[in-house]
Motif scaffolding. Sequence first.
Motif, PDB file in Angstrom:
ATOM      1  N   GLY A 197      46.932  61.495  51.578  1.00  0.00           N
ATOM      2  CA  GLY A 197      47.603  60.344  52.193  1.00  0.00           C
ATOM      3  C   GLY A 197      47.194  59.003  51.634  1.00  0.00           C
ATOM      4  N   PHE A 198      46.162  58.981  50.794  1.00  0.00           N
ATOM      5  CA  PHE A 198      45.732  57.680  50.271  1.00  0.00           C
ATOM      6  C   PHE A 198      46.776  57.146  49.289  1.00  0.00           C
ATOM      7  CE2 PHE A 198      43.205  55.216  47.106  1.00  0.00           C
ATOM      8  CZ  PHE A 198      42.839  54.179  47.939  1.00  0.00           C
ATOM      9  N   GLY A 199      47.124  57.962  48.310  1.00  0.00           N
ATOM     10  CA  GLY A 199      48.098  57.522  47.306  1.00  0.00           C
ATOM     11  C   GLY A 199      49.452  57.187  47.918  1.00  0.00           C
ATOM     12  N   ILE A 200      49.853  57.962  48.909  1.00  0.00           N
ATOM     13  CA  ILE A 200      51.197  57.778  49.489  1.00  0.00           C
ATOM     14  C   ILE A 200      51.164  56.745  50.620  1.00  0.00           C
ATOM     15  CG2 ILE A 200      51.314  59.471  51.409  1.00  0.00           C
ATOM     16  CD1 ILE A 200      53.832  60.636  50.062  1.00  0.00           C
ATOM     17  N   GLY A 201      49.957  56.236  50.927  1.00  0.00           N
ATOM     18  CA  GLY A 201      49.769  55.353  52.085  1.00  0.00           C
ATOM     19  C   GLY A 201      50.683  54.138  52.133  1.00  0.00           C
TER      20      GLY A 201
END
Length: 442
Positions: free
Chosen positions: A398-402
Amino acid sequence: MAPRVEPVTSNEAAPSRADVVIVGGGIIGASTALFLARKGVSTVLCEKGHIAGEQSSRNWGWCRKMGRDPRELPLIIESLRLWSGMDEMVEGDTGFRRTGILYLCENEKDLAKRQAWLQYANLHQLDSRMVTGDEAGRLLGGSARRWAGALYTASDGRAEPQKAAPAIARAAQRLGATVLGGCAVRGIETQAGRVAAVVTEKGRIACAAVVLCGGAWSGLFCRSLGLTLPQLKVLASVMRTAPIEGGPEAAAWGPGFAFRKRLDGGYTVAHGSANVAEIVPDSFRFFVDFLPVLRIEWRDVRLRLGKRFLEEWRTPGRWALDEVSPFERVRVLDPEPAAADLEAARRNLEAAFPVFKGTAIAERWAGLIDATPDTVPVISPVDKLPGFFIATGFSGHGFGIGPGAGRLAADLVTGDPPVVDPSPFRFSRFTDGSRPRPMAGV
Ligand SMILES: Cc1cc2nc3c(=O)[nH]c(=O)nc-3n(C[C@H](O)[C@H](O)[C@H](O)COP(=O)(O)OP(=O)(O)OC[C@H]3O[C@@H](n4cnc5c(N)ncnc54)[C@H](O)[C@@H]3O)c2cc1C
């Protein structure tokens, strides 16, 4: 044990009303606050501990399209577009760089698995491609092993987890959002069946909408509202090396190791194929939902029975809103890292890339990943409770897509045309007979 996170100064007072209250100040809550504030919506971001204290500061920092579930590809494409302008947008330093990512392959079986994913990349004209062992060696430099090949995406990148969500939260604050650290949301008050207010440990905030971005706590929060969110926690351990001269710029995932260069010159390193799922009451509650993902991931996930079973057994599912809630009892989830897995990762990495030999380990930590049965997040309104939205369940990526997820959540709250089709992320997929499944081989 907890990684040091850049601080965000809280606003002094909690307002008595706002348009939207966000529960949870990780990358998803912070990004949702930013995009709501950019739309001029009055927003309060409540975080029980400190901004990015849990998963959002503990992750590897990879921002990748590569290897994603195809249902997430439109959103991650949007998210990487946002990351490339993020420092400018937030007037801060998130550390984003497009330095490329490789999935290293040892044999034909690995190559076939990675090659199969390219069909999804091609649908979106991504620059992902298979490279030969020689090219993988050249791209990374200094590898002592001869790889069978690799899946490579030059336009994927990295950002700094200990800086990014704080920078995004500060930007939301500058645009008018209120950020409250040390402020657990205990629950929701309704009026005529829809959201009317949140009750926090600092008082009541009247609002028309609530967005739950609670990471590993979202399942419990939903249960307290009488909603079932199938969610399990997975322990993942990480370490940080001291700065190294001459190490690889690109990030890579190989057999028993994964690494990513940091802005401070060190590397964030993990095993990559050794996670721990503690057996807890939810493991039984959601056993059938999670069986398909367990069948695919069983080699990489160890089941363990520990003290968390009793802790969660004793945690109430409901509480009075004028009493201390479970969210105030654990300000920051800071689990013990799995030392043996980290030691194995270090050995594997040193054998593959001798530049890492003898490097000092500066820090070790762990985080609890919040996983859904199909490993795809929920970004969705909740039909049973008008005004309540969920953005959670990012299942370890979820960090990259946050930033993209925050933008989508903000669109859903305001009723604006959504930046991507939100239907793969609907909450109702767990109850409408869709039988959500993970994709094998992603
Ligand atoms: C070791 C590890 C490695 C990872 N590597 C990557 C990677 O390389 N790339 C990638 O894309 N993703 C990665 N991930 C996943 C990524 O970190 C998460 O998907 C993402 O950070 C989730 O963000 P979030 O905001 O949903 O949750 P979190 O960051 O966990 O934030 C949720 C917040 O909500 C707060 N909260 C909960 N309940 C309440 C309440 N009632 N009131 C107030 N506050 C509340 C919590 O305190 C917490 O701070 C990794 C995760 C881990 C653990």
